[in-house]
Design an enzyme around this catalytic site. Structure first.
Site, PDB file in Angstrom:
ATOM      1  N   GLY A  11      11.116  46.583  14.675  1.00  0.00           N
ATOM      2  CA  GLY A  11      12.146  47.174  13.813  1.00  0.00           C
ATOM      3  C   GLY A  11      11.848  46.848  12.360  1.00  0.00           C
ATOM      4  O   GLY A  11      10.956  46.041  12.058  1.00  0.00           O
ATOM      5  N   LEU A  12      12.606  47.462  11.485  1.00  0.00           N
ATOM      6  CA  LEU A  12      12.380  47.303  10.051  1.00  0.00           C
ATOM      7  C   LEU A  12      12.665  45.869   9.600  1.00  0.00           C
ATOM      8  O   LEU A  12      13.341  45.103  10.298  1.00  0.00           O
ATOM      9  CB  LEU A  12      13.280  48.272   9.278  1.00  0.00           C
ATOM     10  CG  LEU A  12      13.015  49.773   9.505  1.00  0.00           C
ATOM     11  CD1 LEU A  12      14.051  50.612   8.756  1.00  0.00           C
ATOM     12  CD2 LEU A  12      11.605  50.150   9.065  1.00  0.00           C
ATOM     13  N   GLY A  14      14.413  42.879   8.113  1.00  0.00           N
ATOM     14  CA  GLY A  14      15.834  42.566   7.984  1.00  0.00           C
ATOM     15  C   GLY A  14      16.694  43.113   9.117  1.00  0.00           C
ATOM     16  O   GLY A  14      17.911  42.917   9.130  1.00  0.00           O
ATOM     17  N   GLY A  16      16.686  42.167  12.221  1.00  0.00           N
ATOM     18  CA  GLY A  16      17.212  41.089  13.072  1.00  0.00           C
ATOM     19  C   GLY A  16      16.232  40.565  14.109  1.00  0.00           C
ATOM     20  O   GLY A  16      16.624  39.854  15.031  1.00  0.00           O
ATOM     21  N   LYS A  17      14.959  40.868  13.960  1.00  0.00           N
ATOM     22  CA  LYS A  17      13.953  40.453  14.958  1.00  0.00           C
ATOM     23  C   LYS A  17      13.864  38.927  15.081  1.00  0.00           C
ATOM     24  O   LYS A  17      13.920  38.380  16.184  1.00  0.00           O
ATOM     25  CB  LYS A  17      12.566  41.028  14.589  1.00  0.00           C
ATOM     26  CG  LYS A  17      12.555  42.544  14.474  1.00  0.00           C
ATOM     27  CD  LYS A  17      11.210  43.073  14.054  1.00  0.00           C
ATOM     28  CE  LYS A  17      10.738  42.606  12.682  1.00  0.00           C
ATOM     29  NZ  LYS A  17      11.604  43.086  11.567  1.00  0.00           N
ATOM     30  N   THR A  18      13.696  38.250  13.965  1.00  0.00           N
ATOM     31  CA  THR A  18      13.574  36.786  13.994  1.00  0.00           C
ATOM     32  C   THR A  18      14.857  36.158  14.524  1.00  0.00           C
ATOM     33  O   THR A  18      14.818  35.275  15.388  1.00  0.00           O
ATOM     34  CB  THR A  18      13.263  36.258  12.576  1.00  0.00           C
ATOM     35  OG1 THR A  18      11.972  36.737  12.193  1.00  0.00           O
ATOM     36  CG2 THR A  18      13.265  34.738  12.526  1.00  0.00           C
ATOM     37  N   SER A  86       5.789  45.714  13.466  1.00  0.00           N
ATOM     38  CA  SER A  86       4.917  46.537  14.328  1.00  0.00           C
ATOM     39  C   SER A  86       5.280  48.018  14.237  1.00  0.00           C
ATOM     40  O   SER A  86       5.773  48.593  15.211  1.00  0.00           O
ATOM     41  CB  SER A  86       4.941  46.030  15.777  1.00  0.00           C
ATOM     42  OG  SER A  86       6.224  45.718  16.254  1.00  0.00           O
TER      43      SER A  86
END
Ligand SMILES: Nc1ncnc2c1ncn2[C@@H]1O[C@H](COP(=O)(O)OP(=O)(O)OP(=O)(O)O)[C@@H](O)[C@H]1O
Ligand SMILES: [Mg+2]
Length: 193
Positions: A11-12, A14, A16-18, A86
């Protein structure tokens, strides 16, 4: 032996991946899983892929190296979380093909919300032209076509988005079902007695 898997957050910046990878990791450890490893663009780009930039070639190479590590970990029983923008579908499909029990999580959030959040101040810089080739602003992002899970982080809390991932792992038989509702019902009965 613990069954390995790859939870791939895309995802872009910011979105929320981390945040979600950390929370999922925390929940898995709390369930007693011993072999849990997070691979995160925020960290990997300072070490394993520190020689790379943000051209299409370098972004593909970044994901290629991470795919190699995720494959090794997941095939050896490690619960592996990957947090990478990614942006290119093809690179993610290669990660899918090589990862053991690969689960793609599309971390979706409208651009307007991301510009508002801007936790690293990067959107401000990208919009003013200070940074070039920023995903979602002047660089492409190819959304997943068939992700196992979609989370909408503008509408869901971190807890809700995390719960979706844990529920998927339970339903896939990759982790054992922990029935919180039964546990809390028992407490309720006990207190009522
Ligand atoms: N449901 C949710 N899931 C995840 N994050 C959320 C959610 N709701 C709000 N947020 C907030 O969104 C922000 C996400 O930031 P985070 O660093 O996790 O993004 P990222 O996708 O890892 O970005 P980058 O690609 O730049 O590393 C955090 O401030 C987090 O608290
Ligand atoms: Mg991050």
């Amino acid at each position: 032996m613990q069954e390995g898997f790859v939870i791939w957050f895309t995802g872009l910046s910011g979105s929320g991946k981390t945040t979600l990878a950390r929370e999922v990791e925390r929940k898995l450890r709390a369930r007693g899983m011993r072999y849990v490893q997070r691979l995160d663009g925020d960290v990997v780009r300072q070490d394993l892929t520190r020689d790379l930039g943000f051209s299409k070639e370098d972004r593909d190479e970044n994901i290629h190296r991470v795919t190699f590590v995720a494959e090794l970990l997941s095939k050896n029983g490690v619960a592996t979380t990957c947090a990478f923008i990614s942006p290119y579908r093809e690179a993610r499909e290669t990660a899918r093909a090589r990862g053991h029990n690969f689960i793609e999580v599309y971390v979706e959030c409208p651009l307007a919300t991301l510009i508002e959040r801007d936790p690293k101040g990067l959107y401000k810089k990208a919009l003013s032209g200070e940074i070039k080739g920023f995903t979602g602003i002047d660089d492409p992002y190819e959304p997943p076509k068939n992700p196992e899970i979609v989370v909408h982080t503008d509408l869901e809390t971190v807890e809700e988005s995390t719960a979706k991932v844990i529920a998927f792992l339970e339903q896939s038989g990759l982790i054992s079902i922990e029935n919180d509702s039964i546990a809390s019902a028992r407490v309720f009965v006990a207190e009522g007695e």
